[in-house]
Design a protein around this motif. Sequence first.
Motif, mmCIF file in Angstrom:
data_model
loop_
_atom_site.group_PDB
_atom_site.id
_atom_site.type_symbol
_atom_site.label_atom_id
_atom_site.label_comp_id
_atom_site.label_asym_id
_atom_site.label_seq_id
_atom_site.Cartn_x
_atom_site.Cartn_y
_atom_site.Cartn_z
ATOM 1 N N ASP A 176 0.844 -1.194 0.000
ATOM 2 C CA ASP A 176 0.000 0.000 0.000
ATOM 3 C C ASP A 176 0.882 1.248 0.000
ATOM 4 O OD1 ASP A 176 -2.326 -1.529 0.098
ATOM 5 O OD2 ASP A 176 -2.310 -1.607 2.289
ATOM 6 N N PHE A 177 0.359 2.302 -0.571
ATOM 7 C CA PHE A 177 1.107 3.559 -0.609
ATOM 8 C C PHE A 177 1.336 4.083 0.803
ATOM 9 C CE2 PHE A 177 0.851 8.344 -1.082
ATOM 10 C CZ PHE A 177 2.189 8.477 -1.409
ATOM 11 N N LYS A 178 2.585 4.486 1.056
ATOM 12 C CA LYS A 178 2.941 4.985 2.385
ATOM 13 C C LYS A 178 3.920 6.142 2.247
ATOM 14 C CE LYS A 178 4.706 3.505 6.892
ATOM 15 N NZ LYS A 178 5.162 2.362 7.718
ATOM 16 N N PHE A 179 3.716 7.155 3.058
ATOM 17 C CA PHE A 179 4.692 8.245 3.138
ATOM 18 C C PHE A 179 4.783 8.673 4.607
ATOM 19 C CE2 PHE A 179 0.581 10.209 2.603
ATOM 20 C CZ PHE A 179 0.615 11.342 3.394
ATOM 21 N N HIS A 180 5.816 9.427 4.933
ATOM 22 C CA HIS A 180 6.098 9.775 6.327
ATOM 23 C C HIS A 180 5.922 11.280 6.544
ATOM 24 C CE1 HIS A 180 7.748 5.730 6.971
ATOM 25 N NE2 HIS A 180 8.247 5.859 5.747
ATOM 26 N N LEU A 181 5.516 11.599 7.751
ATOM 27 C CA LEU A 181 5.306 13.000 8.118
ATOM 28 C C LEU A 181 6.450 13.559 8.958
ATOM 29 C CD1 LEU A 181 1.488 12.876 8.997
ATOM 30 C CD2 LEU A 181 2.554 13.741 6.893
ATOM 31 N N VAL B 60 11.868 14.498 5.557
ATOM 32 C CA VAL B 60 11.419 13.230 4.989
ATOM 33 C C VAL B 60 11.179 13.374 3.484
ATOM 34 C CG1 VAL B 60 10.361 12.477 7.140
ATOM 35 C CG2 VAL B 60 9.004 13.783 5.494
ATOM 36 N N LEU B 61 11.039 12.243 2.821
ATOM 37 C CA LEU B 61 10.707 12.234 1.401
ATOM 38 C C LEU B 61 9.295 12.785 1.215
ATOM 39 C CD1 LEU B 61 11.948 11.173 -1.320
ATOM 40 C CD2 LEU B 61 10.581 9.108 -0.965
ATOM 41 N N SER B 62 9.109 13.637 0.246
ATOM 42 C CA SER B 62 7.791 14.228 0.027
ATOM 43 C C SER B 62 6.779 13.166 -0.392
ATOM 44 C CB SER B 62 7.862 15.319 -1.052
ATOM 45 O OG SER B 62 8.061 14.732 -2.332
ATOM 46 N N LYS B 63 5.520 13.467 -0.192
ATOM 47 C CA LYS B 63 4.446 12.553 -0.565
ATOM 48 C C LYS B 63 4.488 12.267 -2.063
ATOM 49 C CE LYS B 63 -0.623 12.119 -0.413
ATOM 50 N NZ LYS B 63 -1.891 12.754 0.033
ATOM 51 N N GLU B 64 4.741 13.286 -2.852
ATOM 52 C CA GLU B 64 4.784 13.131 -4.304
ATOM 53 C C GLU B 64 5.941 12.220 -4.732
ATOM 54 O OE1 GLU B 64 2.545 16.536 -3.079
ATOM 55 O OE2 GLU B 64 4.664 16.048 -2.699
#
Length: 377
Positions: A198-203, A343-347
């Motif tokens: 699943d798509f995951k990104f960090h805040l 962190v790495l951006s959501k995009e």
Amino acid sequence: MRILHVFPDEKFFDYVSDFFDELNNVENLYIYYNREQNYTFKYIKNTSKIKIESSYKEYVKLFSSSNIDIIYFHSLPLNVWKFFRYIDKNKKIIWWCWGFEIYQKCRLMKPLVQVDLYKPLTLEYVRQNEIKSIGLLRFLYWLLMYPYDYIIRKKIISRIDYFTPVLPIEYQLMKKISYFRAKPFMLNSGPGLASKVDFKFHLIPQNILIGNSLSYTNNHLDVFSKIHSYRLCNQKYVVPVNYGTDFNGNKMFLKDIANLHTDVVWLTDFMPFEQYFQLFETITHAIFGHIRQQAMGNIFACLEKGIKIYLYKDSVIYRQLVELGFIVFSIDNDLSEISLQKVLSKEDAYTNLTCCRKIGIHKIENANQELNTMFKQ
């Protein structure tokens, strides 16, 4: 078609064999040669599909058996070279290259693919260590016992019919060798079932993974030198040293010389696959100092999970990932105390996941098609 798999007791077998078991019209023979009939596997879990053959005579008969169409080598270490003399000329040979076979020196032989594996500090240490570990007596022993290594290797490489690299760029590197005649097999994906992530990104920034093993090719000494003065809040470095035998197998060597101002978690005990990758839930950044292709399981896991990755710009991995459209950063220019707190951006995380999915899509269908084409030729 029947495929005889020649494989070591390593952690890659389980997911690769699951992939081959999904192929159409294929019977896979997982026969492991070991003098101990009751051999206990250290890394392989799915042992029910494996038959242990303790008779060398019976094992080598398989390589000329009319019941086998393909010999599939899971890597090509020195201890499997001897089997090539028994392979019938009508058999197709596929070599899935792990990387060490083409980038590392082997006894007195130069690497098949020559890249500068080490950064300055690691190179200095390796040179000193090699002088101590090899010595004149071992050099003479190799010279006397293996004088025909180059000739034998040339015959073996020229006998390979199909070549599967971990990264497509490695096939191009191998094509520069005059006696390499293998055609590509699964060039863009390699064996292994595609993961459904699943798509995951960090805040917020969390822990930082450094390398994948206790191996010189991680260039730990140079990475530590780069980051030793960084002072990070609410973050820890995670350093796996539970796999690999360099630094004389001393898992605490790096701990003693790291001189880092941020807390470090040293992974010293071997961890099952699932348990190891659970750690990635707390990782937001990863630094891989490898110049050759290595640690790709770790790297792709990071790319899928929205983790920000740093690599050397002259790394084979960096070149390949950028070419494939991934968003990765350089240790040389981008790595800094500030960047480890961003962190790495959501995009960008979504871009990386999309690129991973493109690589993994239709793997089974493509392999079936390539195998069918192979037997029509």
